[in-house]
Scaffold this motif. Structure first.
Motif, PDB file in Angstrom:
ATOM      1  N   PHE A 108       1.576   5.475  -4.925  1.00  0.00           N
ATOM      2  CA  PHE A 108       0.109   5.535  -5.000  1.00  0.00           C
ATOM      3  C   PHE A 108      -0.487   4.165  -4.698  1.00  0.00           C
ATOM      4  CE2 PHE A 108      -0.181   3.631  -9.258  1.00  0.00           C
ATOM      5  CZ  PHE A 108       1.086   3.904  -9.763  1.00  0.00           C
ATOM      6  N   ASP A 109      -1.773   4.214  -4.353  1.00  0.00           N
ATOM      7  CA  ASP A 109      -2.486   3.007  -3.961  1.00  0.00           C
ATOM      8  C   ASP A 109      -3.389   2.522  -5.086  1.00  0.00           C
ATOM      9  OD1 ASP A 109      -2.063   1.977  -1.310  1.00  0.00           O
ATOM     10  OD2 ASP A 109      -2.751   3.914  -0.545  1.00  0.00           O
ATOM     11  N   LEU A 110      -3.542   1.220  -5.158  1.00  0.00           N
ATOM     12  CA  LEU A 110      -4.549   0.652  -6.049  1.00  0.00           C
ATOM     13  C   LEU A 110      -5.767   0.183  -5.256  1.00  0.00           C
ATOM     14  CD1 LEU A 110      -2.173  -1.400  -8.388  1.00  0.00           C
ATOM     15  CD2 LEU A 110      -2.937   0.969  -8.611  1.00  0.00           C
ATOM     16  N   HIS A 111      -5.596   0.056  -3.933  1.00  0.00           N
ATOM     17  CA  HIS A 111      -6.729  -0.412  -3.118  1.00  0.00           C
ATOM     18  C   HIS A 111      -7.572   0.749  -2.588  1.00  0.00           C
ATOM     19  CE1 HIS A 111      -3.624  -0.748   0.432  1.00  0.00           C
ATOM     20  NE2 HIS A 111      -4.043   0.485   0.302  1.00  0.00           N
ATOM     21  N   LYS A 112      -7.237   1.965  -2.970  1.00  0.00           N
ATOM     22  CA  LYS A 112      -8.090   3.090  -2.594  1.00  0.00           C
ATOM     23  C   LYS A 112      -8.919   3.499  -3.811  1.00  0.00           C
ATOM     24  CE  LYS A 112      -5.348   4.872   1.239  1.00  0.00           C
ATOM     25  NZ  LYS A 112      -4.323   5.852   1.651  1.00  0.00           N
ATOM     26  N   TRP A 113      -8.331   4.339  -4.657  1.00  0.00           N
ATOM     27  CA  TRP A 113      -9.152   4.926  -5.727  1.00  0.00           C
ATOM     28  C   TRP A 113      -9.088   4.146  -7.043  1.00  0.00           C
ATOM     29  CZ3 TRP A 113      -9.208  10.971  -6.653  1.00  0.00           C
ATOM     30  CH2 TRP A 113     -10.526  11.368  -6.834  1.00  0.00           C
ATOM     31  N   VAL A 133       6.680  12.090  -4.537  1.00  0.00           N
ATOM     32  CA  VAL A 133       5.278  12.500  -4.449  1.00  0.00           C
ATOM     33  C   VAL A 133       4.460  11.394  -3.803  1.00  0.00           C
ATOM     34  CG1 VAL A 133       3.191  13.070  -5.746  1.00  0.00           C
ATOM     35  CG2 VAL A 133       5.357  14.129  -6.374  1.00  0.00           C
ATOM     36  N   ASP A 134       3.756  11.763  -2.721  1.00  0.00           N
ATOM     37  CA  ASP A 134       2.791  10.852  -2.113  1.00  0.00           C
ATOM     38  C   ASP A 134       1.444  11.124  -2.773  1.00  0.00           C
ATOM     39  OD1 ASP A 134       0.983   9.434  -0.652  1.00  0.00           O
ATOM     40  OD2 ASP A 134       1.560  10.237   1.312  1.00  0.00           O
ATOM     41  N   GLY A 135       1.095  10.226  -3.681  1.00  0.00           N
ATOM     42  CA  GLY A 135      -0.180  10.372  -4.384  1.00  0.00           C
ATOM     43  C   GLY A 135      -1.097   9.212  -4.039  1.00  0.00           C
ATOM     44  N   ALA A 136      -1.073   8.795  -2.785  1.00  0.00           N
ATOM     45  CA  ALA A 136      -1.763   7.569  -2.367  1.00  0.00           C
ATOM     46  C   ALA A 136      -3.112   7.418  -3.065  1.00  0.00           C
ATOM     47  CB  ALA A 136      -1.930   7.549  -0.852  1.00  0.00           C
ATOM     48  N   PHE A 137      -3.962   8.440  -2.947  1.00  0.00           N
ATOM     49  CA  PHE A 137      -5.192   8.330  -3.745  1.00  0.00           C
ATOM     50  C   PHE A 137      -5.211   9.333  -4.894  1.00  0.00           C
ATOM     51  CE2 PHE A 137      -6.107  11.070  -0.145  1.00  0.00           C
ATOM     52  CZ  PHE A 137      -6.880  12.105  -0.652  1.00  0.00           C
ATOM     53  N   GLY A 161       0.821  -1.199   0.000  1.00  0.00           N
ATOM     54  CA  GLY A 161       0.000   0.000   0.000  1.00  0.00           C
ATOM     55  C   GLY A 161       0.854   1.248   0.000  1.00  0.00           C
ATOM     56  N   GLY A 162       0.188   2.374   0.229  1.00  0.00           N
ATOM     57  CA  GLY A 162       0.878   3.658   0.167  1.00  0.00           C
ATOM     58  C   GLY A 162       2.006   3.780   1.175  1.00  0.00           C
ATOM     59  N   SER A 163       1.818   3.218   2.371  1.00  0.00           N
ATOM     60  CA  SER A 163       2.862   3.330   3.387  1.00  0.00           C
ATOM     61  C   SER A 163       4.149   2.681   2.904  1.00  0.00           C
ATOM     62  CB  SER A 163       2.419   2.654   4.689  1.00  0.00           C
ATOM     63  OG  SER A 163       1.227   3.216   5.162  1.00  0.00           O
ATOM     64  N   MET A 164       4.033   1.487   2.364  1.00  0.00           N
ATOM     65  CA  MET A 164       5.213   0.774   1.889  1.00  0.00           C
ATOM     66  C   MET A 164       5.776   1.469   0.653  1.00  0.00           C
ATOM     67  SD  MET A 164       7.313  -1.574   2.506  1.00  0.00           S
ATOM     68  CE  MET A 164       6.905  -3.082   3.359  1.00  0.00           C
TER      69      MET A 164
HETATM   70  C1  LIG Z   1      -3.795   6.103   2.814  1.00  0.00           C
HETATM   71  C2  LIG Z   1      -2.665   7.028   2.604  1.00  0.00           C
HETATM   72  C3  LIG Z   1      -1.347   6.619   2.803  1.00  0.00           C
HETATM   73  C4  LIG Z   1      -1.017   5.235   3.339  1.00  0.00           C
HETATM   74  O1  LIG Z   1      -1.400   4.260   2.422  1.00  0.00           O
HETATM   75  P1  LIG Z   1      -1.770   2.783   2.912  1.00  0.00           P
HETATM   76  O2  LIG Z   1      -2.239   2.137   1.671  1.00  0.00           O
HETATM   77  O3  LIG Z   1      -2.860   2.924   3.931  1.00  0.00           O
HETATM   78  O4  LIG Z   1      -0.551   2.177   3.476  1.00  0.00           O
HETATM   79  C5  LIG Z   1      -0.326   7.511   2.525  1.00  0.00           C
HETATM   80  N1  LIG Z   1      -0.601   8.751   2.086  1.00  0.00           N
HETATM   81  C6  LIG Z   1      -1.858   9.191   1.880  1.00  0.00           C
HETATM   82  C7  LIG Z   1      -2.073  10.570   1.372  1.00  0.00           C
HETATM   83  C8  LIG Z   1      -2.932   8.345   2.138  1.00  0.00           C
HETATM   84  O5  LIG Z   1      -4.188   8.762   1.933  1.00  0.00           O
END
Ligand SMILES: *Cc1c(COP(=O)(O)O)cnc(C)c1O
Length: 491
Positions: free
Chosen positions: A304-309, A275-279, A152-155
């Motif tokens: 970025f995450d695939l399990h969010k958006w 860049v933290d573009g998690a979602f 996920g985004g943290s990793m």
């Molecule tokens: C959710 C989030 C994270 C962490 O991502 P995980 O998938 O929960 O590990 C990091 N940055 C932002 C902006 C987030 O919204």
């Protein structure tokens, strides 16, 4: 030939003794989960678990077999009725995805094949490579960038920031460790940056003080001038500024930093741009929204995450890195037993384990690969834009409802607001709104979450839900007003 010993004839395995019975059970599970997803709207978003059910989880260790049917029955009775709720159309808490039916099935297929994505020359490795290549294109990264699917985004942030640290150190940090650092290494982000970045900085041994949290403007974007000044001050003090973390969608309000402005500073100051573009990063999948995250493609690393958006089932995140060699040099460690070969199963161009923390890795790529094929990227772009429009719709409902007050701008898909009653000060309103949130969640009607903005307790809806409809947001507003009235009366 050796005679088989008596013991060998009694060898056991974990496959079913009755394959037909297991097949039937599997069909039942698929049927039931399909119905479960199809009817999710008819159920509560969330329900507290009865104490009697919780007590089930103190049952003793099952030393003797109960069988697959009984294990499934226990799941149906004690687990399935008490979900976290994020698959429900009126769940907008924190930032969570909903998942999809095909995503669920792909997880089953991946677990059935059960490959290990540490590396090697087998189909699953090509699937992951292709998914990464697709996202490089979608995010505006060059073909020769490297990347990795992660939990996920943290990793993803941890991996990106680790490469940043090692690449920008003035010595062989990997060998000599931080103790040999001639200068203290510093990073810069906004005060709104997600906690996972601080966690990464701490894990990297830099200390949380190394992360300078710069103030934001009224739109919750980082104050570029203040960041510039902090960098100059640190240089004067003999520190080594090495990285800026930009936000493409902050968790509190969905704010997007001036990414081009940050990229300019990084170029001028020779800093790594993460860049933290998690979602928020996946706004790039929508042609209309893409300009919002302009400058993101200039990042050295992007999380970025695939399990969010992207609505995939948990877990799936992604990190892309523009400097393949730096990425590999940060993580590659190849003892004899992991030596890659030119031929055979130990082949394969790139071993994912050379690009991250994990050695053994699951086949999370399959659900991404199949889902993108199922719907096509254009559909994902439309879904993401639809969520943004729904957030704006909710913001407008809030703005036109006398009892409600919006607490932040809505640049993307996050809406923060509160119930407001005449004659109550902020402190009282904070209590009222917290109680509203709890009653709302306990009612099972909807699940927003909360945050605090400038000392004000905010109800917060982050719309990353592929099942929401406009009337769901109308229901949210009606319920907040109704419950708000009750809470104030109970004061
Ligand atoms: C959710 C989030 C994270 C962490 O991502 P995980 O998938 O929960 O590990 C990091 N940055 C932002 C902006 C987030 O919204």
């Amino acid at each position: 030939m050796m005679e088989p010993s008596e013991g060998l004839r009694l060898e056991e395995n974990l496959d079913p003794q009755d394959w037909e019975a297991m097949r039937a059970l599997g069909h039942e599970m698929v049927d039931e989960m399909m119905t479960y997803l199809q009817t999710v709207r008819d159920r509560y978003a969330w329900q507290p678990m009865p104490e009697a059910v919780k007590a089930q989880f103190s049952e003793p260790i099952p030393y003797e077999p109960e069988g697959a049917e009984k294990a499934y029955e226990d799941f149906r009775e004690y687990v399935l009725p008490y979900p976290s709720g994020n698959i429900h159309p009126r769940f907008w808490g924190w930032v969570m995805g909903t998942g999809t039916p095909l995503g669920m099935l792909a997880e089953m297929l991946a677990a059935g094949m059960n490959p290990n994505l540490a590396g090697g020359d087998h189909a699953a490795a090509y699937v992951e490579e292709q998914v990464l290549n697709w996202f490089k294109v979608l995010m505006g990264f060059p073909e020769d960038a490297s990347g990795l699917l992660v939990s996920g985004g943290s990793m993803a942030n941890l991996v990106g920031l680790t490469v940043a640290r090692n690449a920008k150190a003035e010595y062989d940090l990997r060998r000599e460790g931080l103790g040999a650092a001639p200068r203290k290494m510093m990073l810069y982000s906004s005060s709104e940056t997600h906690s996972s970045n601080q966690k990464a900085v701490e894990l990297l041994g830099l200390g949380s003080e190394a992360l300078r949290k710069i103030a934001v403007n009224e739109d919750y974007q980082v104050d570029i001038q203040a960041m510039d000044a902090a960098i100059a001050e640190d240089r004067e003090n003999g520190y080594l500024p090495f990285c800026i973390i930009g936000n493409a969608g902050t968790v509190n309000t969905g704010a997007i930093d001036n990414l081009n402005g940050l990229a300019d500073i990084c170029e001028r100051e020779d800093l790594w741009f993460h860049v933290d573009g998690a979602f928020g990063a996946v706004a790039a999948l929508s042609r209309d929204l893409k300009p919002l995250v302009g400058g993101m493609e200039r990042a050295d690393s992007l999380a970025f995450d695939l399990h969010k958006w992207v609505y995939l089932p948990f877990e799936a995140g992604c990190v892309l890195v523009k400097h393949e060699e730096q990425h590999r040099k940060t993580f590659s460690l190849t003892p004899d037993y992991l030596t890659h070969t030119d031929r055979g199963l130990g082949g394969g161009a790139k071993w994912p384990s050379d690009y991250g923390v994990q050695l053994s890795r699951n086949f999370r790529a399959l659900k991404a690969w199949m889902s993108l094929k199922e719907h096509g990227v254009l559909k994902y772009g439309r879904m993401i834009k639809q969520n943004v429009e729904q957030a704006r719709y909710l913001a407008n409902l809030v703005d036109t409802t006398a009892e409600l007050e919006r607490l932040s701008p809505v640049p993307l898909n996050v809406v923060c607001f509160r119930y407001k009653a005449q004659g109550l000060d902020d402190e009282r309103l904070n209590e009222v709104n917290e109680e509203i949130l709890l009653r709302l969640q306990e009612s099972g009607v909807a699940v927003p979450s909360y945050t605090t903005l400038n000392g004000k307790y905010a109800l917060r809806a982050a719309v990353t839900n592929q099942r929401s409809r406009r009337d769901d947001f109308e229901m949210l507003v009606e319920e907040v007003v109704r419950i708000g009235g009750e809470v104030v009366e109970d004061l």
